[in-house]
Write a protein that holds these residues in place. Structure first.
Motif, PDB file in Angstrom:
ATOM      1  N   ALA A   1      -6.132   6.180 -20.069  1.00  0.00           N
ATOM      2  CA  ALA A   1      -4.792   6.405 -20.583  1.00  0.00           C
ATOM      3  C   ALA A   1      -4.476   7.901 -20.717  1.00  0.00           C
ATOM      4  O   ALA A   1      -5.358   8.697 -21.009  1.00  0.00           O
ATOM      5  CB  ALA A   1      -4.629   5.736 -21.940  1.00  0.00           C
ATOM      6  N   ASN A   2      -3.207   8.233 -20.532  1.00  0.00           N
ATOM      7  CA  ASN A   2      -2.665   9.565 -20.821  1.00  0.00           C
ATOM      8  C   ASN A   2      -3.473  10.716 -20.232  1.00  0.00           C
ATOM      9  O   ASN A   2      -3.707  11.712 -20.890  1.00  0.00           O
ATOM     10  CB  ASN A   2      -2.526   9.753 -22.336  1.00  0.00           C
ATOM     11  CG  ASN A   2      -1.612   8.728 -22.935  1.00  0.00           C
ATOM     12  OD1 ASN A   2      -0.602   8.385 -22.353  1.00  0.00           O
ATOM     13  ND2 ASN A   2      -1.965   8.223 -24.093  1.00  0.00           N
ATOM     14  N   SER A   3      -3.908  10.557 -19.007  1.00  0.00           N
ATOM     15  CA  SER A   3      -4.705  11.622 -18.421  1.00  0.00           C
ATOM     16  C   SER A   3      -3.917  12.453 -17.406  1.00  0.00           C
ATOM     17  O   SER A   3      -4.484  13.212 -16.653  1.00  0.00           O
ATOM     18  CB  SER A   3      -5.959  11.034 -17.747  1.00  0.00           C
ATOM     19  OG  SER A   3      -5.594  10.099 -16.765  1.00  0.00           O
ATOM     20  N   CYS A   4      -2.597  12.326 -17.414  1.00  0.00           N
ATOM     21  CA  CYS A   4      -1.759  13.120 -16.508  1.00  0.00           C
ATOM     22  C   CYS A   4      -1.358  14.413 -17.202  1.00  0.00           C
ATOM     23  O   CYS A   4      -1.260  14.483 -18.420  1.00  0.00           O
ATOM     24  CB  CYS A   4      -0.499  12.355 -16.141  1.00  0.00           C
ATOM     25  SG  CYS A   4      -0.814  10.928 -15.105  1.00  0.00           S
ATOM     26  N   SER A   5      -1.111  15.434 -16.395  1.00  0.00           N
ATOM     27  CA  SER A   5      -0.642  16.705 -16.953  1.00  0.00           C
ATOM     28  C   SER A   5       0.834  16.569 -17.296  1.00  0.00           C
ATOM     29  O   SER A   5       1.540  15.761 -16.708  1.00  0.00           O
ATOM     30  CB  SER A   5      -0.874  17.833 -15.960  1.00  0.00           C
ATOM     31  OG  SER A   5      -0.152  17.600 -14.772  1.00  0.00           O
TER      32      SER A   5
ATOM     33  N   ARG B   1       0.855  -1.192   0.000  1.00  0.00           N
ATOM     34  CA  ARG B   1       0.000   0.000   0.000  1.00  0.00           C
ATOM     35  C   ARG B   1       0.896   1.249   0.000  1.00  0.00           C
ATOM     36  O   ARG B   1       1.900   1.308   0.705  1.00  0.00           O
ATOM     37  CB  ARG B   1      -0.880  -0.041   1.247  1.00  0.00           C
ATOM     38  CG  ARG B   1      -1.952   1.002   1.291  1.00  0.00           C
ATOM     39  CD  ARG B   1      -2.887   0.724   2.495  1.00  0.00           C
ATOM     40  NE  ARG B   1      -3.992   1.623   2.512  1.00  0.00           N
ATOM     41  CZ  ARG B   1      -3.960   2.824   3.089  1.00  0.00           C
ATOM     42  NH1 ARG B   1      -2.880   3.229   3.715  1.00  0.00           N
ATOM     43  NH2 ARG B   1      -5.023   3.604   3.056  1.00  0.00           N
ATOM     44  N   PHE B   2       0.526   2.229  -0.808  1.00  0.00           N
ATOM     45  CA  PHE B   2       1.280   3.487  -0.852  1.00  0.00           C
ATOM     46  C   PHE B   2       0.308   4.652  -0.774  1.00  0.00           C
ATOM     47  O   PHE B   2      -0.876   4.512  -1.097  1.00  0.00           O
ATOM     48  CB  PHE B   2       2.149   3.573  -2.124  1.00  0.00           C
ATOM     49  CG  PHE B   2       1.366   3.538  -3.412  1.00  0.00           C
ATOM     50  CD1 PHE B   2       1.036   4.707  -4.074  1.00  0.00           C
ATOM     51  CD2 PHE B   2       0.972   2.329  -3.962  1.00  0.00           C
ATOM     52  CE1 PHE B   2       0.316   4.670  -5.255  1.00  0.00           C
ATOM     53  CE2 PHE B   2       0.255   2.279  -5.148  1.00  0.00           C
ATOM     54  CZ  PHE B   2      -0.079   3.454  -5.796  1.00  0.00           C
ATOM     55  N   ALA B   3       0.797   5.807  -0.319  1.00  0.00           N
ATOM     56  CA  ALA B   3      -0.055   6.984  -0.160  1.00  0.00           C
ATOM     57  C   ALA B   3      -0.593   7.428  -1.512  1.00  0.00           C
ATOM     58  O   ALA B   3       0.169   7.645  -2.457  1.00  0.00           O
ATOM     59  CB  ALA B   3       0.727   8.120   0.485  1.00  0.00           C
ATOM     60  N   ALA B   4      -1.909   7.531  -1.600  1.00  0.00           N
ATOM     61  CA  ALA B   4      -2.549   7.939  -2.849  1.00  0.00           C
ATOM     62  C   ALA B   4      -4.008   8.276  -2.570  1.00  0.00           C
ATOM     63  O   ALA B   4      -4.622   7.697  -1.689  1.00  0.00           O
ATOM     64  CB  ALA B   4      -2.467   6.829  -3.886  1.00  0.00           C
ATOM     65  N   ALA B   5      -4.520   9.219  -3.352  1.00  0.00           N
ATOM     66  CA  ALA B   5      -5.934   9.594  -3.257  1.00  0.00           C
ATOM     67  C   ALA B   5      -6.517   9.612  -4.659  1.00  0.00           C
ATOM     68  O   ALA B   5      -5.786   9.760  -5.651  1.00  0.00           O
ATOM     69  CB  ALA B   5      -6.068  10.966  -2.604  1.00  0.00           C
ATOM     70  N   LEU B   6      -7.825   9.472  -4.734  1.00  0.00           N
ATOM     71  CA  LEU B   6      -8.491   9.508  -6.028  1.00  0.00           C
ATOM     72  C   LEU B   6      -8.097  10.778  -6.779  1.00  0.00           C
ATOM     73  O   LEU B   6      -8.049  11.862  -6.197  1.00  0.00           O
ATOM     74  CB  LEU B   6     -10.004   9.447  -5.844  1.00  0.00           C
ATOM     75  CG  LEU B   6     -10.533   8.166  -5.209  1.00  0.00           C
ATOM     76  CD1 LEU B   6     -12.038   8.265  -4.978  1.00  0.00           C
ATOM     77  CD2 LEU B   6     -10.202   6.951  -6.063  1.00  0.00           C
ATOM     78  N   GLY B   7      -7.765  10.630  -8.059  1.00  0.00           N
ATOM     79  CA  GLY B   7      -7.371  11.768  -8.890  1.00  0.00           C
ATOM     80  C   GLY B   7      -5.886  12.037  -8.940  1.00  0.00           C
ATOM     81  O   GLY B   7      -5.430  12.831  -9.768  1.00  0.00           O
ATOM     82  N   ASP B   8      -5.089  11.415  -8.048  1.00  0.00           N
ATOM     83  CA  ASP B   8      -3.638  11.606  -8.081  1.00  0.00           C
ATOM     84  C   ASP B   8      -3.070  11.087  -9.400  1.00  0.00           C
ATOM     85  O   ASP B   8      -3.599  10.156 -10.005  1.00  0.00           O
ATOM     86  CB  ASP B   8      -2.952  10.866  -6.930  1.00  0.00           C
ATOM     87  CG  ASP B   8      -3.101  11.571  -5.590  1.00  0.00           C
ATOM     88  OD1 ASP B   8      -3.644  12.691  -5.539  1.00  0.00           O
ATOM     89  OD2 ASP B   8      -2.668  10.979  -4.573  1.00  0.00           O
ATOM     90  N   GLN B   9      -1.938  11.677  -9.815  1.00  0.00           N
ATOM     91  CA  GLN B   9      -1.225  11.217 -10.999  1.00  0.00           C
ATOM     92  C   GLN B   9      -0.292  10.069 -10.603  1.00  0.00           C
ATOM     93  O   GLN B   9       0.629  10.271  -9.821  1.00  0.00           O
ATOM     94  CB  GLN B   9      -0.390  12.353 -11.594  1.00  0.00           C
ATOM     95  CG  GLN B   9      -1.208  13.523 -12.082  1.00  0.00           C
ATOM     96  CD  GLN B   9      -0.327  14.631 -12.577  1.00  0.00           C
ATOM     97  OE1 GLN B   9       0.100  14.602 -13.726  1.00  0.00           O
ATOM     98  NE2 GLN B   9      -0.037  15.600 -11.727  1.00  0.00           N
ATOM     99  N   ILE B  10      -0.542   8.886 -11.160  1.00  0.00           N
ATOM    100  CA  ILE B  10       0.252   7.708 -10.834  1.00  0.00           C
ATOM    101  C   ILE B  10       1.004   7.263 -12.089  1.00  0.00           C
ATOM    102  O   ILE B  10       0.393   7.051 -13.144  1.00  0.00           O
ATOM    103  CB  ILE B  10      -0.636   6.544 -10.336  1.00  0.00           C
ATOM    104  CG1 ILE B  10      -1.541   7.002  -9.188  1.00  0.00           C
ATOM    105  CG2 ILE B  10       0.220   5.343  -9.965  1.00  0.00           C
ATOM    106  CD1 ILE B  10      -0.813   7.417  -7.922  1.00  0.00           C
ATOM    107  N   VAL B  11       2.323   7.127 -11.978  1.00  0.00           N
ATOM    108  CA  VAL B  11       3.154   6.646 -13.077  1.00  0.00           C
ATOM    109  C   VAL B  11       3.490   5.185 -12.798  1.00  0.00           C
ATOM    110  O   VAL B  11       4.034   4.858 -11.743  1.00  0.00           O
ATOM    111  CB  VAL B  11       4.459   7.452 -13.214  1.00  0.00           C
ATOM    112  CG1 VAL B  11       5.313   6.900 -14.352  1.00  0.00           C
ATOM    113  CG2 VAL B  11       4.158   8.926 -13.431  1.00  0.00           C
TER     114      VAL B  11
END
Length: 121
Positions: free
Chosen positions: A116-120, A82-92
């Motif tokens: 797909a490809n939804s990161c800034s 488990r790693f720190a993350a919230a809905l909407g975060d950019q995950i690579v």
């Protein structure tokens, strides 16, 4: 005959390898949960022979944290720690084999089939 064998042998040394495909967002699964008021996620990816003996990196760009783990013996990934993350975060999500690394960035949502490809940039 020797010359032909030599040319074929040398050609094999400079033949470029076929690139591995980037992780497919549609095949990614994230389980997002809140434990003691802290949001986190667990990542999984089904078997893919392209990633055999690889290393997976799951990195949260927004929080600056992530996990690194070996690809499983059956060529699947995870479930990750488990790693720190919230809905909407950019995950690579990156997978590295002996000589290649491919990555995909998504905006985190709970469940399977990320976009797909939804990161800034």
């Amino acid at each position: 005959m020797f010359l032909v064998a030599l040319v074929l042998g040398l050609g094999a040394c400079v033949t470029p390898s076929i690139p591995i495909p980037p992780p497919n967002p549609a095949r990614m699964t994230f389980t997002v949960s809140i434990v003691d008021t802290t949001s986190g996620a667990v990542f999984s990816y089904p078997p893919d022979s392209n990633y055999h003996n690889g290393v997976a990196y799951i990195y949260n760009r927004d929080k600056g944290v992530g996990v690194i783990q070996n690809v499983n013996p059956d060529d699947s990934i995870g479930p990750s720690p488990r790693f720190a993350a919230a809905l909407g975060d950019q995950i690579v999500v990156s997978v590295q084999t002996v000589d290649q690394t491919e990555s995909t960035c998504i905006r985190l949502r709970d469940g399977t089939g990320q976009d797909a490809n939804s990161c800034s940039p």
